[in-house]
Design a protein around this motif. Structure first.
Motif, PDB file in Angstrom:
ATOM      1  N   UNK A  24       4.398 -39.745 -27.700  1.00 60.45           N
ATOM      2  CA  UNK A  24       3.495 -40.889 -27.557  1.00 60.45           C
ATOM      3  C   UNK A  24       2.075 -40.435 -27.218  1.00 60.45           C
ATOM      4  N   UNK A  25       1.962 -39.482 -26.293  1.00 63.73           N
ATOM      5  CA  UNK A  25       0.641 -39.027 -25.866  1.00 63.73           C
ATOM      6  C   UNK A  25      -0.124 -38.363 -27.006  1.00 63.73           C
ATOM      7  N   UNK A  26       0.553 -37.547 -27.798  1.00 57.72           N
ATOM      8  CA  UNK A  26      -0.106 -36.891 -28.923  1.00 57.72           C
ATOM      9  C   UNK A  26      -0.523 -37.908 -29.987  1.00 57.72           C
ATOM     10  N   UNK A  27       0.375 -38.847 -30.284  1.00 55.22           N
ATOM     11  CA  UNK A  27       0.066 -39.858 -31.304  1.00 55.22           C
ATOM     12  C   UNK A  27      -1.101 -40.739 -30.872  1.00 55.22           C
ATOM     13  N   UNK A  28      -1.139 -41.088 -29.580  1.00 54.52           N
ATOM     14  CA  UNK A  28      -2.236 -41.924 -29.071  1.00 54.52           C
ATOM     15  C   UNK A  28      -3.583 -41.226 -29.189  1.00 54.52           C
ATOM     16  N   UNK A 126      -1.346 -23.919 -31.470  1.00 54.07           N
ATOM     17  CA  UNK A 126      -0.895 -23.836 -30.081  1.00 54.07           C
ATOM     18  C   UNK A 126       0.606 -24.065 -30.011  1.00 54.07           C
ATOM     19  N   UNK A 127       1.246 -23.330 -29.112  1.00 51.02           N
ATOM     20  CA  UNK A 127       2.650 -23.559 -28.762  1.00 51.02           C
ATOM     21  C   UNK A 127       2.686 -23.879 -27.278  1.00 51.02           C
ATOM     22  N   UNK A 128       3.388 -24.938 -26.927  1.00 50.13           N
ATOM     23  CA  UNK A 128       3.603 -25.287 -25.523  1.00 50.13           C
ATOM     24  C   UNK A 128       5.097 -25.337 -25.267  1.00 50.13           C
ATOM     25  N   UNK A 221      -2.976 -31.359 -22.620  1.00 49.68           N
ATOM     26  CA  UNK A 221      -4.104 -30.476 -22.276  1.00 49.68           C
ATOM     27  C   UNK A 221      -3.898 -29.082 -22.879  1.00 49.68           C
ATOM     28  N   UNK A 222      -2.727 -28.507 -22.670  1.00 55.88           N
ATOM     29  CA  UNK A 222      -2.481 -27.144 -23.144  1.00 55.88           C
ATOM     30  C   UNK A 222      -2.488 -27.059 -24.667  1.00 55.88           C
ATOM     31  N   UNK A 223      -2.091 -28.136 -25.328  1.00 52.44           N
ATOM     32  CA  UNK A 223      -2.060 -28.158 -26.795  1.00 52.44           C
ATOM     33  C   UNK A 223      -3.421 -28.485 -27.406  1.00 52.44           C
ATOM     34  N   UNK A 229      -9.629 -21.565 -24.326  1.00 54.90           N
ATOM     35  CA  UNK A 229      -9.627 -20.397 -23.438  1.00 54.90           C
ATOM     36  C   UNK A 229      -8.423 -20.384 -22.507  1.00 54.90           C
ATOM     37  N   UNK A 230      -7.449 -21.240 -22.770  1.00 54.23           N
ATOM     38  CA  UNK A 230      -6.260 -21.309 -21.921  1.00 54.23           C
ATOM     39  C   UNK A 230      -5.066 -20.766 -22.687  1.00 54.23           C
ATOM     40  N   UNK A 231      -4.556 -19.603 -22.250  1.00 58.03           N
ATOM     41  CA  UNK A 231      -3.414 -18.994 -22.920  1.00 58.03           C
ATOM     42  C   UNK A 231      -2.607 -18.172 -21.919  1.00 58.03           C
ATOM     43  N   UNK A 232      -1.297 -18.195 -22.068  1.00 57.10           N
ATOM     44  CA  UNK A 232      -0.423 -17.449 -21.177  1.00 57.10           C
ATOM     45  C   UNK A 232      -0.245 -18.099 -19.818  1.00 57.10           C
ATOM     46  N   UNK A 233      -0.560 -19.378 -19.711  1.00 58.15           N
ATOM     47  CA  UNK A 233      -0.536 -20.098 -18.431  1.00 58.15           C
ATOM     48  C   UNK A 233       0.801 -20.809 -18.232  1.00 58.15           C
TER      49      UNK A 233
END
Length: 249
Positions: A24-28, A126-128, A221-223, A229-233
């Motif tokens: 839902x969040x991604x579609x919105x 991105x992969x989460x 956020x991570x996607x 600049x956010x990776x490996x978190x």
């Protein structure tokens, strides 16, 4: 423009709980989203359902190919599919260990492996992975589950190192005890469901269960194409359970 305009995302285990909130969040926010789940969800505006068994490599590869064929590519993979397990290291036999690891760990391996050739062609790859507080804190009666999620945390860091220079970011979310169907089923089986729910709430410093929507917000956020600049978190969404030590009331 919405943050995810033009982005294609696939979410495993997206039919319920945290996965459904992520969808839902991604579609919105403008993404076109494929829900990869044993329970095939009906299609909706910008959302397609694809029946997928993450324990079967052929099923996973066919599902990813279908995503690319129907939606024109793949930019974001959310590895959310998972199952629970209770007990100490003595309580689960080899078959149960294999069953849980097949879904919680190898399921992520299979989907990531199938997705990588397509992610390499994306400008917003991105992969989460969805981990757990059980990966970072010792919880009673969760030996098998903790081992599976600890492996997810380590896998996330290794994948981030392997694929960063290919333009693919890999991160992980660690939810605390969330108000999901699995937790509700556990509560229903408890001798005193009200007391058990109160105990689960009390061990999280903010005094309540984490909502699926809160976890979804972290995944988004991570996607996001804005988080380059956010990776490996490993991002905790646990009400402070891992790091805070509040004095008793």
């Amino acid at each position: 423009m919405a943050e995810f305009d033009g982005v294609v995302a696939a979410v495993t285990g997206g039919a319920s709980g945290i996965g459904a909130a992520v969808v839902r969040a991604l579609a919105e926010r403008g993404a076109r989203v494929a829900v990869l789940d044993l329970t095939e969800v009906p299609g909706a505006d910008g959302i397609v359902g694809i029946g997928t068994d993450v324990t079967d490599d052929a099923s996973v590869r066919a599902a990813v190919a279908t995503v690319v064929d129907r939606l024109g590519g793949l930019d974001v993979l959310v590895n959310n599919a998972g199952i629970g397990a209770q007990g100490t290291v003595e309580d689960n036999d080899d078959a149960e260990w294999s069953r849980v690891l097949e879904v919680n760990l190898l399921g992520m391996v299979r989907t990531s492996r199938a997705a990588l050739p397509h992610l390499r062609r994306s400008r917003a790859a991105a992969i989460v992975n969805v981990g757990s507080i059980a990966a970072t804190a010792g919880l009673p009666q969760r030996a098998l589950y903790s081992a599976s999620k600890g492996a997810v945390a380590a896998l996330t860091r290794a994948m981030a190192a392997d694929h960063l220079r290919e333009g693919i970011r890999v991160n992980c979310v660690h939810p605390g005890t969330a108000d999901t169907p699995w937790i509700r089923r556990l509560l229903e089986k408890a001798d005193d469901p009200v007391a058990e729910r109160a105990a689960l709430q009390a061990r999280q410093p903010h005094g309540r269960l984490v909502s699926p929507e809160e976890v979804a917000h972290a995944v988004v956020y991570l996607a996001s194409p804005l988080a380059t600049s956010t990776s490996g978190v490993g991002l905790a969404v646990d009400g402070g359970m891992q790091d805070l030590r509040l004095r008793p009331r």
